[in-house]
Design a protein around this motif. Structure first.
Motif, PDB file in Angstrom:
ATOM      1  N   GLU A   1       9.049   5.182  -8.402  1.00 17.30           N
ATOM      2  CA  GLU A   1       9.593   4.973  -7.744  1.00 17.30           C
ATOM      3  C   GLU A   1       9.304   5.721  -6.329  1.00 17.30           C
ATOM      4  N   VAL A   2       8.196   6.836  -6.890  1.00 10.78           N
ATOM      5  CA  VAL A   2       7.919   7.369  -5.342  1.00 10.78           C
ATOM      6  C   VAL A   2       6.595   6.610  -4.993  1.00 10.78           C
ATOM      7  N   PHE A   3       6.007   6.134  -5.166  1.00  8.06           N
ATOM      8  CA  PHE A   3       4.913   5.000  -4.466  1.00  8.06           C
ATOM      9  C   PHE A   3       5.762   4.254  -3.111  1.00  8.06           C
ATOM     10  N   LEU A   4       6.754   3.003  -4.550  1.00  7.08           N
ATOM     11  CA  LEU A   4       7.266   2.069  -3.869  1.00  7.08           C
ATOM     12  C   LEU A   4       8.111   2.661  -2.204  1.00  7.08           C
ATOM     13  N   LYS A   5       8.449   3.963  -2.279  1.00  5.43           N
ATOM     14  CA  LYS A   5       9.141   4.969  -1.340  1.00  5.43           C
ATOM     15  C   LYS A   5       8.921   4.709  -0.164  1.00  5.43           C
ATOM     16  N   LYS A   6       7.180   5.928  -0.564  1.00  9.16           N
ATOM     17  CA  LYS A   6       6.588   5.779   0.338  1.00  9.16           C
ATOM     18  C   LYS A   6       5.792   5.209   1.434  1.00  9.16           C
TER      19      LYS A   6
ATOM     20  N   GLY B   1       5.737   1.165   0.620  1.00 10.71           N
ATOM     21  CA  GLY B   1       6.799  -0.286   0.586  1.00 10.71           C
ATOM     22  C   GLY B   1       5.717  -0.976  -0.111  1.00 10.71           C
ATOM     23  N   VAL B   2       5.453  -0.466  -1.567  1.00 12.97           N
ATOM     24  CA  VAL B   2       4.923  -1.950  -2.612  1.00 12.97           C
ATOM     25  C   VAL B   2       4.309  -0.738  -3.503  1.00 12.97           C
ATOM     26  N   LYS B   3       4.263  -1.703  -4.602  1.00 14.10           N
ATOM     27  CA  LYS B   3       4.073  -1.430  -6.102  1.00 14.10           C
ATOM     28  C   LYS B   3       2.930  -0.929  -6.141  1.00 14.10           C
TER      29      LYS B   3
ATOM     30  N   GLY C   1       0.427  -0.794  -8.612  1.00 17.05           N
ATOM     31  CA  GLY C   1      -0.218  -1.816 -10.149  1.00 17.05           C
ATOM     32  C   GLY C   1      -0.995  -1.518 -10.190  1.00 17.05           C
ATOM     33  N   PHE C   2      -1.748  -2.227 -10.885  1.00 15.86           N
ATOM     34  CA  PHE C   2      -3.122  -1.797 -11.495  1.00 15.86           C
ATOM     35  C   PHE C   2      -4.425  -2.000 -10.921  1.00 15.86           C
ATOM     36  N   MET C   3      -4.184  -2.948 -10.450  1.00 13.68           N
ATOM     37  CA  MET C   3      -4.896  -3.634  -9.181  1.00 13.68           C
ATOM     38  C   MET C   3      -5.931  -2.315  -9.188  1.00 13.68           C
ATOM     39  N   SER C   4      -5.652  -1.438  -8.059  1.00  5.25           N
ATOM     40  CA  SER C   4      -6.188  -0.296  -7.639  1.00  5.25           C
ATOM     41  C   SER C   4      -6.388   0.680  -8.358  1.00  5.25           C
ATOM     42  N   PHE C   5      -6.625   0.874  -9.474  1.00  2.42           N
ATOM     43  CA  PHE C   5      -7.246   1.732 -10.022  1.00  2.42           C
ATOM     44  C   PHE C   5      -8.400   1.214 -10.202  1.00  2.42           C
ATOM     45  N   PHE C   6      -8.132   0.090 -10.490  1.00  3.19           N
ATOM     46  CA  PHE C   6      -9.421  -0.952 -10.619  1.00  3.19           C
ATOM     47  C   PHE C   6     -10.490  -0.874  -9.491  1.00  3.19           C
ATOM     48  N   VAL C   7      -9.848  -1.365  -8.774  1.00  5.83           N
ATOM     49  CA  VAL C   7     -10.739  -1.387  -7.418  1.00  5.83           C
ATOM     50  C   VAL C   7     -11.498   0.227  -7.361  1.00  5.83           C
ATOM     51  N   LYS C   8     -10.454   0.832  -7.303  1.00  3.10           N
ATOM     52  CA  LYS C   8     -11.432   2.296  -6.959  1.00  3.10           C
ATOM     53  C   LYS C   8     -12.054   2.520  -8.615  1.00  3.10           C
TER      54      LYS C   8
ATOM     55  N   SER D   1      -6.330   4.744   0.403  1.00  3.44           N
ATOM     56  CA  SER D   1      -5.673   4.684  -0.468  1.00  3.44           C
ATOM     57  C   SER D   1      -4.869   3.924  -1.499  1.00  3.44           C
ATOM     58  N   LEU D   2      -4.922   4.675  -2.023  1.00  3.51           N
ATOM     59  CA  LEU D   2      -4.289   3.660  -3.974  1.00  3.51           C
ATOM     60  C   LEU D   2      -3.300   2.746  -2.640  1.00  3.51           C
ATOM     61  N   GLY D   3      -2.535   3.162  -2.275  1.00  2.15           N
ATOM     62  CA  GLY D   3      -1.317   2.216  -0.791  1.00  2.15           C
ATOM     63  C   GLY D   3      -2.141   1.095  -0.514  1.00  2.15           C
ATOM     64  N   GLY D   4      -3.016   1.814   0.893  1.00  2.00           N
ATOM     65  CA  GLY D   4      -3.969   0.657   1.107  1.00  2.00           C
ATOM     66  C   GLY D   4      -4.562  -0.163   0.422  1.00  2.00           C
ATOM     67  N   ILE D   5      -5.012   0.326  -0.746  1.00  2.00           N
ATOM     68  CA  ILE D   5      -5.267  -0.659  -1.327  1.00  2.00           C
ATOM     69  C   ILE D   5      -4.572  -2.582  -1.643  1.00  2.00           C
ATOM     70  N   GLU D   6      -3.114  -1.181  -2.639  1.00  3.40           N
ATOM     71  CA  GLU D   6      -2.182  -2.088  -2.874  1.00  3.40           C
ATOM     72  C   GLU D   6      -1.451  -3.092  -1.785  1.00  3.40           C
ATOM     73  N   LYS D   7      -1.719  -2.731  -0.800  1.00  4.86           N
ATOM     74  CA  LYS D   7      -0.678  -3.151   1.034  1.00  4.86           C
ATOM     75  C   LYS D   7      -2.189  -4.433   0.661  1.00  4.86           C
ATOM     76  N   GLY D   8      -3.125  -4.102   0.677  1.00  2.00           N
ATOM     77  CA  GLY D   8      -4.075  -5.212   1.828  1.00  2.00           C
ATOM     78  C   GLY D   8      -4.115  -6.102   1.044  1.00  2.00           C
ATOM     79  N   ILE D   9      -4.478  -6.024  -0.780  1.00  2.00           N
ATOM     80  CA  ILE D   9      -4.092  -7.129  -2.031  1.00  2.00           C
ATOM     81  C   ILE D   9      -2.698  -7.940  -1.804  1.00  2.00           C
ATOM     82  N   GLY D  10      -1.431  -7.241  -1.298  1.00  2.00           N
ATOM     83  CA  GLY D  10      -0.603  -7.815  -1.490  1.00  2.00           C
ATOM     84  C   GLY D  10      -0.636  -8.771  -0.542  1.00  2.00           C
ATOM     85  N   GLU D  11      -1.212  -8.275   1.102  1.00  3.96           N
ATOM     86  CA  GLU D  11      -1.332  -9.707   2.245  1.00  3.96           C
ATOM     87  C   GLU D  11      -2.553 -10.283   1.797  1.00  3.96           C
ATOM     88  N   LEU D  12      -3.460 -10.531   1.195  1.00  2.78           N
ATOM     89  CA  LEU D  12      -4.260 -10.805   1.407  1.00  2.78           C
ATOM     90  C   LEU D  12      -4.062 -12.453  -0.022  1.00  2.78           C
ATOM     91  N   GLY D  13      -3.259 -12.096  -1.084  1.00  2.00           N
ATOM     92  CA  GLY D  13      -2.723 -12.467  -1.852  1.00  2.00           C
ATOM     93  C   GLY D  13      -2.147 -13.450  -1.357  1.00  2.00           C
TER      94      GLY D  13
END
Length: 529
Positions: free
Chosen positions: A346-351, A353-355, A357-364, A415-427
């Motif tokens: 919930e905190v991550f989504l609020k800050k 704007g994306v959920k 996910g697992f992918m950001s951990f795998f990328v890191k 960051s994890l947030g930046g990775i999730e945003k980037g993957i979301g935009e590419l998808g």
């Protein structure tokens, strides 16, 4: 007189710089001869002559920057006969149009040609996927009129000005070469003044390659079709075209085919013996013409493969043929990451704007392992190894048109947030068909998540020229032993396919163990361990 204009060279490119003129005013040029090199902020490329003729006027000097669509030169006919022929054809067309059309159907102004732009350095032809406008439709400037498909991506071609689509010259599904005219756009006019529908032109019996299919050399079999860019490589490097297998439509030899043959040396000409000529049975066989398609039954449907699907098939097969591919496996306990996601979602989504996910951990985790095992992030170039000190991670995305692999740039600094945003935009861009050439180019390592489709275990295929790809799989609760006790944990199988020519077994296992450790103990990512 033919105008040479700056083509649409990319979705985000609005201007180019004239790097150098390869022909000067007054020079005679042949069709497909390079006449000018242009540079963008992403790459440099050559514009070729659309027909035989004389470069009569250069309007933009070297070093100047101009916008897409700018007229930079003019070409005239190379001989009186050619000019006469052109005028005769033009006259016949005008007479035919006046005969078939009502007296009120007169042109209200000049028209402009809609040509196939230069869509990439290694792309010599495109497929017309679909027309979004039909003959007689009014279009606004920058409105999409046709979707083009290359062997790398699909993109839309927009109208350079407002007007009416007066003629379509290439039908859906046909192939067109770079610079070929697809349609003509007239000035705005009333609906009663529109010409009748135009019949899509066929360049040759092979399917819309006017002026190209006849490109032959002494060492090219009569039935071979060599694209202009491929022909240039063959000629300059004295290759034997009969030893090159074409991957284009009807066995056409593309630039990529010629470049591959040059790099692996498979198309070198063999020196003839001094005593006697080589018997015909010893010489390399000419490319086999495609066999006639079999008849389909009542409950079957024949659909032509898209250029993207053809390329996927060719690249995957090339990866198997070229690399010494091997796969190593491990499994990871996903308990810690699932706990973090549950606690902070919930905190991550609020800050961000994306959920989360697992992918950001795998990328890191992969970036961490790539830093420790740099050969997995490297590639082979001939007899050299190119080590890459950056981490552009390719993310495999399944779409309705096939598998695409857009690239997440500089994943090590995100960051994890930046990775999730980037993957979301590419998808999102992949699903909407809006990926550009730059989105697909230059990845150093690939992650493929078959787990989203329920895959329990698989061996992913390399994405050339990369040396490694990680396969993620579905999370499944299984009994495992922890501290000598049997417990139930959410487990995921991991698979690393790697090129054994550059990556040793020890390095591959080390890489996968590091990924496993980072996933099972995410604090290692914070501490850079």
């Amino acid at each position: 007189m033919t105008d040479i204009v700056i083509p649409n060279v990319g979705e985000s490119v609005s201007e180019v710089t004239i790097a150098s003129w390869m022909a000067q005013a007054g020079d005679t040029v042949k069709k497909d001869d390079p006449i000018v090199e242009i540079e963008t902020d992403k790459a440099s490329q050559e514009l070729v002559a659309p027909e035989d003729g004389v470069l009569s006027e250069i309007l933009v000097a070297e070093g100047e920057t101009v916008a897409v669509g700018t007229l930079i030169a003019k070409m005239g006919e190379g001989s009186g006969k050619a000019a006469a022929k052109k005028e005769a054809v033009k006259g016949d067309a005008e007479v035919k149009a006046q005969t078939e059309a009502p007296a009120s159907n007169k042109s209200s102004g000049s028209s402009i040609d809609i040509n196939v732009p230069n869509v990439g350095e290694s792309v010599s032809e495109v497929t017309v996927a679909s027309w979004m406008k039909q003959v007689g439709d009014a279009v606004e400037k920058d409105e999409a009129i046709v979707e083009l498909e290359t062997d790398k991506a699909a993109q839309e071609l927009v109208a350079p000005r407002s007007g009416v689509l007066t003629e379509i010259l290439v039908a859906e599904g046909d192939i067109a070469t770079i610079g070929q005219t697809l349609a003509r756009l007239g000035e705005s006019q009333s609906t009663g003044d529109l010409p009748g529908p135009a019949t899509a032109a066929k360049g040759d019996e092979g399917g819309g390659l006017a002026g190209v299919s006849g490109t032959n050399f002494d060492d090219v079999p009569n039935d071979a079709r060599v694209m202009p860019a491929a022909a240039k490589i063959i000629r300059e490097n004295d290759l034997d075209a009969s030893k090159i297998t074409g991957s284009g439509k009807d066995g056409r030899i593309l630039k990529a085919d010629a470049a591959q043959a040059l790099s692996d040396g498979s198309a070198k000409k063999s020196a003839a013996p001094a005593a006697a000529p080589t018997p015909p049975s010893v010489s390399a066989p000419a490319p086999v013409a495609p066999s006639a398609p079999r008849e389909t039954g009542e409950r079957e449907e024949r659909v032509r493969m898209s250029r993207l699907r053809q390329t996927i098939a060719r690249r995957l097969k090339d990866a198997q043929n070229t690399a010494a591919m091997l796969t190593t496996y491990n499994e990871a306990d996903m308990s810690e990451i699932m706990a973090i996601r549950s606690k902070y979602k919930e905190v991550f989504l609020k800050k961000h704007g994306v959920k989360l996910g697992f992918m950001s951990f795998f990328v890191k985790a992969c970036v961490q392992a790539l830093k420790e095992v740099p050969t997995v992030n490297a590639e082979i170039d001939g007899t050299d190894i190119i080590y890459k000190n950056f981490y552009d991670i390719s993310i495999a995305v399944g779409t309705d048109k096939g598998l695409v692999v857009p690239v997440l740039r500089d994943a090590d600094v995100l960051s994890l947030g930046g990775i999730e945003k980037g993957i979301g935009e590419l998808g999102a861009k992949a699903r909407d068909g809006n990926l550009s050439m730059d989105d697909m180019r230059g990845g150093t390592f690939t992650i493929s998540n078959g787990g989203v489709y329920g895959s329990l275990m698989s061996s992913p295929i390399l994405n050339p020229p990369q040396s490694g790809i990680l396969g993620m799989h579905t999370i499944q609760k299984r009994p495992v032993v922890v501290n000598d006790e049997m417990v139930i944990r959410p487990m995921m199988y991991l698979a690393l396919s790697y090129d054994h020519r550059i990556v040793d077994g020890k390095e591959a296992v080390t890489f996968l163990v590091r990924v496993k450790e980072c996933l099972e103990d995410p604090e290692r990512l914070l501490l850079d361990l």
